[in-house]
Design an enzyme around this catalytic site. Structure first.
Site, PDB file in Angstrom:
ATOM      1  N   ILE A   1      10.414   8.285  -7.460  1.00 41.16           N
ATOM      2  CA  ILE A   1      11.814   8.105  -7.854  1.00 41.16           C
ATOM      3  C   ILE A   1      12.650   9.306  -7.426  1.00 41.16           C
ATOM      4  CG2 ILE A   1      11.396   9.044 -10.169  1.00 41.16           C
ATOM      5  CD1 ILE A   1      13.809   6.158  -9.418  1.00 41.16           C
ATOM      6  N   ASP A   2      12.022  10.474  -7.342  1.00 44.47           N
ATOM      7  CA  ASP A   2      12.726  11.702  -6.952  1.00 44.47           C
ATOM      8  C   ASP A   2      13.250  11.637  -5.519  1.00 44.47           C
ATOM      9  OD1 ASP A   2       9.727  11.780  -6.782  1.00 44.47           O
ATOM     10  OD2 ASP A   2      10.150  13.498  -5.474  1.00 44.47           O
TER      11      ASP A   2
ATOM     12  N   ALA B   1      -8.113   3.604   4.263  1.00 41.36           N
ATOM     13  CA  ALA B   1      -7.131   3.969   3.245  1.00 41.36           C
ATOM     14  C   ALA B   1      -7.226   5.455   2.949  1.00 41.36           C
ATOM     15  CB  ALA B   1      -7.372   3.165   1.967  1.00 41.36           C
ATOM     16  N   GLY B   2      -6.089   6.053   2.628  1.00 40.34           N
ATOM     17  CA  GLY B   2      -6.071   7.461   2.240  1.00 40.34           C
ATOM     18  C   GLY B   2      -5.324   7.649   0.938  1.00 40.34           C
ATOM     19  N   HIS B   3      -5.932   8.353  -0.005  1.00 40.37           N
ATOM     20  CA  HIS B   3      -5.300   8.639  -1.292  1.00 40.37           C
ATOM     21  C   HIS B   3      -5.081  10.144  -1.403  1.00 40.37           C
ATOM     22  CE1 HIS B   3      -7.092   4.721  -3.210  1.00 40.37           C
ATOM     23  NE2 HIS B   3      -6.144   4.495  -2.319  1.00 40.37           N
TER      24      HIS B   3
ATOM     25  N   GLY C   1       0.814  -1.203   0.000  1.00 35.01           N
ATOM     26  CA  GLY C   1       0.000   0.000   0.000  1.00 35.01           C
ATOM     27  C   GLY C   1       0.851   1.259   0.000  1.00 35.01           C
ATOM     28  N   ASP C   2       0.195   2.401  -0.092  1.00 35.72           N
ATOM     29  CA  ASP C   2       0.873   3.711  -0.056  1.00 35.72           C
ATOM     30  C   ASP C   2       1.874   3.881  -1.190  1.00 35.72           C
ATOM     31  OD1 ASP C   2      -0.422   4.268   2.494  1.00 35.72           O
ATOM     32  OD2 ASP C   2       1.034   2.914   3.384  1.00 35.72           O
TER      33      ASP C   2
ATOM     34  N   ALA D   1      -1.811   8.959   5.214  1.00 38.58           N
ATOM     35  CA  ALA D   1      -2.782  10.000   4.884  1.00 38.58           C
ATOM     36  C   ALA D   1      -4.030   9.893   5.756  1.00 38.58           C
ATOM     37  CB  ALA D   1      -3.169   9.902   3.404  1.00 38.58           C
TER      38      ALA D   1
ATOM     39  N   GLN E   1      -4.958  -0.102  -0.440  1.00 35.84           N
ATOM     40  CA  GLN E   1      -3.873  -0.989   0.015  1.00 35.84           C
ATOM     41  C   GLN E   1      -3.081  -1.566  -1.174  1.00 35.84           C
ATOM     42  OE1 GLN E   1      -7.206  -1.899   1.520  1.00 35.84           O
ATOM     43  NE2 GLN E   1      -6.827  -0.351   3.047  1.00 35.84           N
TER      44      GLN E   1
ATOM     45  N   LYS F   1      -0.951   5.453  -5.543  1.00 34.14           N
ATOM     46  CA  LYS F   1      -2.014   5.114  -6.496  1.00 34.14           C
ATOM     47  C   LYS F   1      -2.847   6.320  -6.875  1.00 34.14           C
ATOM     48  CE  LYS F   1      -3.617   1.823  -3.843  1.00 34.14           C
ATOM     49  NZ  LYS F   1      -2.485   1.672  -2.898  1.00 34.14           N
ATOM     50  N   ALA F   2      -3.115   7.190  -5.900  1.00 33.55           N
ATOM     51  CA  ALA F   2      -4.027   8.311  -6.154  1.00 33.55           C
ATOM     52  C   ALA F   2      -3.500   9.226  -7.246  1.00 33.55           C
ATOM     53  CB  ALA F   2      -4.250   9.107  -4.875  1.00 33.55           C
TER      54      ALA F   2
ATOM     55  N   ARG G   1       0.235   7.880  10.855  1.00 32.48           N
ATOM     56  CA  ARG G   1       1.268   6.997  11.400  1.00 32.48           C
ATOM     57  C   ARG G   1       2.518   7.029  10.530  1.00 32.48           C
ATOM     58  NH1 ARG G   1      -1.235   1.112  12.381  1.00 32.48           N
ATOM     59  NH2 ARG G   1      -2.066   1.489  10.297  1.00 32.48           N
TER      60      ARG G   1
END
Length: 424
Positions: free
Chosen positions: A332-333, A39-41, A12-13, A299, A224, A16-17, A303
């Site tokens: 990647i940055d 979940a947070g996007h 997850g994380d 998000a 996730q 995706k958003a 945590r």
């Protein structure tokens, strides 16, 4: 028209958003197919941050219709709060958000029982749940005692709710020394929810198939990632549903033959929230450095995320399970600060190289690393592959070779515009 699926390939994380937001400009309908408000996007558009939990992030586009699929567990109160906030920011949520009549409802007692169970566990038995009641709600679904959005239209809803509240109150009081909840209060909140969304309730399999036949483009999004899949993840340290490709079919009602493209969202390193094995995890100052560079905080919960190097075995597992057709590489940055970048290329256990990502015993593996030179140049916002430093391009091509799937999209920053599309 074929449907496209976006799936997380790690724990997850993965970002995706942002990828969903990028793809949404060419999409007609976006479907959230599993998970809940755990979940947070996060999407950044022109420097402004938007955080989504239940509502698909594509809602910010004018042309998109968003759908909450039957595989989602929906907290009515949280959902209305999120919708009202987005509505206040100028997005006509209630005009273009549809909800499956088979979507299960999540109530306050789900969260209370979730929290009580997690808190009563010994440290070695904790899962790391968000305590929002997601797993308890899914358990009720599988026990066939849950209530669904479409049930709100039925005359026996109040009786069924009272029965469920009575049952949960016994558990709260007798097992966890908690206080009883009022079915009347819960009913009042659900009525407010229903009054706002009753015209938005639909039969999603019928609707989605008809729209595909009419030539509409559909994008499926989950929450996730593959490593948290209840069947194919690091059980029991997993979520309560299937974020993987199989879950997309079940959670939306779209038939498999409509799906032509499965895009795996992959962070250029690896993170994890909660408990469970994490072979490439960095500890101490090393882990904190990567966490700070990547702003790795949840998000939804805030945590701090556990951070580690890229794990090829996790990705090959995701390719195998999901049938990935391409990869979208994010963040990647963040690696621009490193002189050398290790990548996990294989696992060993008891002196023997493993053939695949193991279903058990992941905490016992020894990781084999290959090291790549860093580029030590800020690449944030670069929009063309040829403009990336040569070491960065080499790293990306190496990952592509190790994974065995082409990388068609690269994110070089949090904003929508910080993206390199296919063709490099």
């Amino acid at each position: 028209m074929p449907a496209t699926l976006v799936v997380g390939t790690q724990w997850g994380d993965e970002g995706k958003a942002k990828v969903i937001d990028y793809l949404s400009k060419d999409t007609d309908i976006i479907v959230r197919y599993q998970g809940g408000a755990n979940a947070g996007h996060t999407v950044v558009v022109h420097g402004k941050k938007y955080v989504f939990h239940l509502v698909p992030s594509g809602i910010i586009y004018d042309q998109t219709v968003c759908v909450i699929g039957n595989g989602v567990v929906l907290d009515p109160t949280f959902f209305i709060e999120e919708c009202d906030k987005l509505q206040a920011e100028g997005f006509p949520v209630y005009e273009k958000l549809l909800i499956s009549d088979a979507c299960h409802l999540l109530f306050p007692f789900h969260g209370l029982i979730d929290s009580a169970r997690e808190s009563s566990c010994t440290p070695d038995r904790k899962i790391g749940t968000t305590k929002k009641g997601i797993g308890i709600c899914y358990a009720d679904k599988m026990m066939r005692i849950g209530l669904r959005v479409g049930d709100l239209r039925e005359s026996d809803f109040e009786t069924r709710l009272q029965h469920l509240v009575d049952e949960k109150n016994r558990e709260l009081v007798k097992l966890y020394d908690g206080e009883e909840l009022s079915a009347k209060d819960i009913l009042e909140n659900v009525k407010k929810f229903y009054s706002k969304i009753q015209k938005n309730i639909i039969n999603t399999p019928y609707y989605l198939e008809s729209q595909l036949k009419a030539g509409k483009k559909i994008l499926l999004e989950g929450a996730q990632g593959t490593g948290l899949d209840v069947d194919f993840g690091t059980y029991p340290y997993v979520t309560s549903s299937n974020p993987t490709t199989g879950g997309a079919f079940i959670g939306s009602g779209i038939a498999f033959h409509h799906l032509k493209s499965v895009i795996g969202i992959t962070k250029a390193y690896t993170t994890r929230v909660g408990e469970g094995p994490f072979p490439t995890e960095l500890h101490g100052e090393e882990g904190e450095r990567l966490r700070t560079l990547g702003a790795e905080y949840g998000a939804t919960t805030g945590r701090p995320r556990r951070c580690g190097w890229f794990d090829t075995e996790v990705l090959r597992h995701a390719v195998r399970i999901n049938g990935l057709t391409s990869i979208a590489l994010t963040k990647i940055d963040v690696l621009s600060a490193y002189d050398k970048i290790p990548v996990a290329v294989a696992y060993e256990r008891n002196g023997k190289k493993l053939d695949c990502f193991p279903s058990q015993g992941l905490d016992q593996v020894k990781v084999i690393y290959e090291e790549f030179p860093g580029w030590k140049t800020d690449i944030t916002g670069i929009g063309e592959f040829d403009k990336l430093p040569s070491a960065c391009k080499d790293y990306i091509r190496a990952l592509e070779k190790l994974i065995g799937v082409r990388i068609d999209l690269i994110s070089t920053g949090p904003d929508r515009k910080d993206t390199i599309a296919s063709g490099f």
